[in-house]
Scaffold this active site. Structure first.
Site, PDB file in Angstrom:
ATOM      1  N   GLY A  71       0.845  -1.192   0.000  1.00  0.00           N
ATOM      2  CA  GLY A  71       0.000   0.000   0.000  1.00  0.00           C
ATOM      3  C   GLY A  71       0.881   1.242   0.000  1.00  0.00           C
ATOM      4  O   GLY A  71       0.589   2.242  -0.668  1.00  0.00           O
ATOM      5  N   THR A  72       1.973   1.169   0.730  1.00  0.00           N
ATOM      6  CA  THR A  72       2.925   2.290   0.789  1.00  0.00           C
ATOM      7  C   THR A  72       3.417   2.647  -0.606  1.00  0.00           C
ATOM      8  O   THR A  72       3.436   3.822  -1.000  1.00  0.00           O
ATOM      9  CB  THR A  72       4.129   1.886   1.682  1.00  0.00           C
ATOM     10  OG1 THR A  72       3.645   1.687   3.014  1.00  0.00           O
ATOM     11  CG2 THR A  72       5.227   2.924   1.670  1.00  0.00           C
ATOM     12  N   ASN A 147      -6.863   4.693  10.089  1.00  0.00           N
ATOM     13  CA  ASN A 147      -6.288   3.472  10.675  1.00  0.00           C
ATOM     14  C   ASN A 147      -6.285   3.458  12.198  1.00  0.00           C
ATOM     15  O   ASN A 147      -6.209   2.394  12.791  1.00  0.00           O
ATOM     16  CB  ASN A 147      -4.878   3.217  10.129  1.00  0.00           C
ATOM     17  CG  ASN A 147      -4.020   4.449  10.089  1.00  0.00           C
ATOM     18  OD1 ASN A 147      -4.474   5.530   9.738  1.00  0.00           O
ATOM     19  ND2 ASN A 147      -2.773   4.314  10.468  1.00  0.00           N
ATOM     20  N   GLN A 175      -7.252   0.669   4.570  1.00  0.00           N
ATOM     21  CA  GLN A 175      -7.950   0.125   5.746  1.00  0.00           C
ATOM     22  C   GLN A 175      -9.337  -0.425   5.431  1.00  0.00           C
ATOM     23  O   GLN A 175      -9.882  -1.171   6.232  1.00  0.00           O
ATOM     24  CB  GLN A 175      -8.081   1.202   6.836  1.00  0.00           C
ATOM     25  CG  GLN A 175      -6.819   1.402   7.645  1.00  0.00           C
ATOM     26  CD  GLN A 175      -6.429   0.188   8.492  1.00  0.00           C
ATOM     27  OE1 GLN A 175      -7.274  -0.633   8.877  1.00  0.00           O
ATOM     28  NE2 GLN A 175      -5.155   0.059   8.773  1.00  0.00           N
ATOM     29  N   SER A 195      -3.990  -2.753  -0.158  1.00  0.00           N
ATOM     30  CA  SER A 195      -2.901  -3.603   0.320  1.00  0.00           C
ATOM     31  C   SER A 195      -3.464  -4.953   0.764  1.00  0.00           C
ATOM     32  O   SER A 195      -4.393  -5.011   1.573  1.00  0.00           O
ATOM     33  CB  SER A 195      -2.215  -2.903   1.497  1.00  0.00           C
ATOM     34  OG  SER A 195      -1.214  -3.739   2.022  1.00  0.00           O
ATOM     35  N   ALA A 196      -2.858  -6.037   0.233  1.00  0.00           N
ATOM     36  CA  ALA A 196      -3.434  -7.375   0.435  1.00  0.00           C
ATOM     37  C   ALA A 196      -3.447  -7.833   1.889  1.00  0.00           C
ATOM     38  O   ALA A 196      -4.346  -8.558   2.305  1.00  0.00           O
ATOM     39  CB  ALA A 196      -2.650  -8.389  -0.406  1.00  0.00           C
ATOM     40  N   HIS A 197      -2.445  -7.390   2.682  1.00  0.00           N
ATOM     41  CA  HIS A 197      -2.359  -7.979   4.032  1.00  0.00           C
ATOM     42  C   HIS A 197      -3.422  -7.462   4.987  1.00  0.00           C
ATOM     43  O   HIS A 197      -3.534  -7.937   6.115  1.00  0.00           O
ATOM     44  CB  HIS A 197      -0.939  -7.830   4.608  1.00  0.00           C
ATOM     45  CG  HIS A 197      -0.562  -6.461   5.073  1.00  0.00           C
ATOM     46  ND1 HIS A 197      -0.681  -6.073   6.383  1.00  0.00           N
ATOM     47  CD2 HIS A 197      -0.030  -5.400   4.409  1.00  0.00           C
ATOM     48  CE1 HIS A 197      -0.234  -4.825   6.514  1.00  0.00           C
ATOM     49  NE2 HIS A 197       0.161  -4.403   5.331  1.00  0.00           N
ATOM     50  N   THR A 233      10.315  -7.590 -11.812  1.00  0.00           N
ATOM     51  CA  THR A 233       9.632  -8.870 -12.042  1.00  0.00           C
ATOM     52  C   THR A 233       8.541  -9.044 -10.989  1.00  0.00           C
ATOM     53  O   THR A 233       8.771  -8.834  -9.797  1.00  0.00           O
ATOM     54  CB  THR A 233      10.646 -10.028 -11.989  1.00  0.00           C
ATOM     55  OG1 THR A 233      11.661  -9.744 -12.951  1.00  0.00           O
ATOM     56  CG2 THR A 233       9.988 -11.362 -12.305  1.00  0.00           C
ATOM     57  N   CYS A 319       2.152   1.439  12.986  1.00  0.00           N
ATOM     58  CA  CYS A 319       3.258   2.299  12.543  1.00  0.00           C
ATOM     59  C   CYS A 319       3.748   3.210  13.652  1.00  0.00           C
ATOM     60  O   CYS A 319       4.893   3.643  13.659  1.00  0.00           O
ATOM     61  CB  CYS A 319       2.838   3.179  11.377  1.00  0.00           C
ATOM     62  SG  CYS A 319       2.366   2.235   9.983  1.00  0.00           S
TER      63      CYS A 319
END
Ligand code: PLP
Length: 377
Positions: A71-72, A147, A175, A195-197, A233, A319
């Protein structure tokens, strides 16, 4: 010892089906997606399938999605790739560092920056945004959901303001993607980061939605992958895992939301049952995300005591963890310093059961009793 992870806003465990898919891709689909041979083609197909799945869940075109490493990275590519040095950006004081540090750096290079504070409800007022617009305003960047607070911005209204004044709108939706339904055909966001996580996918993979017609300059140099905006890649298994995780989160989004809301209501009911003194800061919030103050209690000490009992929560966001200072985000939202220092972020998700929630409050009650009388209503 029982272990309960209540920090869903920081990250989520990876879904078992996602792990299986990623493991099989690691084993079987290792070709470089840019290679012409069959191995390369197979990897390319995996990536394009994930792109189609993500575009379908967000209701946009597949060409409008690029994969990133987080995401960053999506936020950096969007903001640095767009903003001209003599222009004006409108944003908020409570953006994630991956937005805040980029726009502050742009400010150092000559961009004018206006940062708006949230109201007491944790939201940014679209009218205040409109008031700040000038003829040089090129970009509005506002997060979808915060967040730390879990508050949800009225992005639909903000997008109407942006459209009316022909200003580009970027939204950090890290979020809330996978937690709230988002229809990019209905809400006219120009760029959106995910962001996937945060939705039971792997770490180290994200995406940026870039609406057709928006042109970004490249900030990373390399082999031209992902429209030359994120060369390198591709992380084939991570991208596939992200596609599956998002499809699963969005296919059942209404059920998931109501399940998590039920857990949240149970949590509050249990706090009342144990007569715990608490203040819930935000009413209209992401399902399962509670910024909750325990007046008279030191939040950091409470976090550590809970951790010793196997219960993981946050003081501020992941964070900003490690700090003992009151969160600036809470202060900006009008919460006084003492209450901010007593505030924890407790976040539940679909992995939790009613028994988990009851156990958390039971342990909380035991700890607070030890801390002293002040914590009881
Ligand atoms: N934006 C917000 C609102 C976040 O909460 C986070 C992560 O916590 C990010 C961006 C960064 O995402 P990533 O961890 O994928 O870099």
């Amino acid at each position: 010892m029982k272990k309960i992870y209540c920090d869903i806003s920081a990250t989520t465990p990876v879904n078992e089906k996602v792990i299986d898919l990623m493991a099989s891709i690691h084993k079987n689909t290792f070709g470089n997606p840019s290679s012409v041979h069959k191995y390369g083609q197979e990897s390319h197909v995996v990536i394009e399938k994930a792109r189609i799945d993500i575009a379908r869940t967000l209701n946009c075109h597949q060409e409008e999605i690029i994969f990133t490493a987080s995401g960053t990275e999506a936020n950096n590519i969007a903001l640095e790739g767009l903003v001209k040095s003599n222009s004006h950006i409108i944003s908020t004081t409570y953006e994630h560092p991956s937005v805040m540090n980029v726009i502050k750096n742009l400010e150092k290079k000559g961009t004018k920056l206006t940062l708006l504070k949230p109201n007491k409800d944790g939201k940014i007022d679209p009218k205040k945004i409109e008031k700040e617009i000038s003829k040089n305003t090129q970009l509005i960047t506002v997060m979808f959901a915060n967040n730390e607070l879990g508050s949800i911005n009225n992005i639909e209204k903000i997008s109407e303001v942006a459209q009316k004044h022909k200003i580009i709108l970027h939204v950090d939706a890290v979020q809330c993607v996978g937690k709230l339904p988002i229809d990019l055909d209905k809400i006219k966001i120009d760029m959106m980061s995910l962001s996937a996580h945060k939705f039971y996918g792997p770490k180290g993979v994200g995406a940026l939605f870039i609406r057709k017609g928006i042109n970004l300059k490249t900030i990373l140099n390399g082999g031209g992958q992902e429209l030359n905006l994120r060369p390198g890649t591709e992380n084939i298994s991570g991208i596939a895992g992200m596609g599956l995780a998002l499809s699963m989160a969005c296919n059942n989004i209404i059920e998931n939301m109501s399940y998590v809301k039920k857990l949240e209501q149970l949590f509050i009911k249990q706090l009342d049952k144990y007569k715990i003194n608490y203040i819930l800061h935000i009413k209209d919030r992401l399902p399962g995300v509670l910024a909750i103050g325990f007046p008279g209690i030191d939040g950091q000490s409470l976090l550590i005591s809970l951790d010793l009992k196997g219960i993981a929560v946050s003081f501020g966001s992941a964070c900003s963890s490690g700090t003992t200072k009151a969160s600036q985000i809470l202060l900006d939202a009008g919460i006084n310093e003492d209450l901010a220092k007593s505030t924890l972020r407790i976040s539940f998700g679909k992995i939790h059961t009613e028994d988990d929630v009851k156990y958390v409050v039971e342990q909380l009650s035991i700890i607070l009793k030890r801390f002293g009388k002040k914590s009881y209503a």
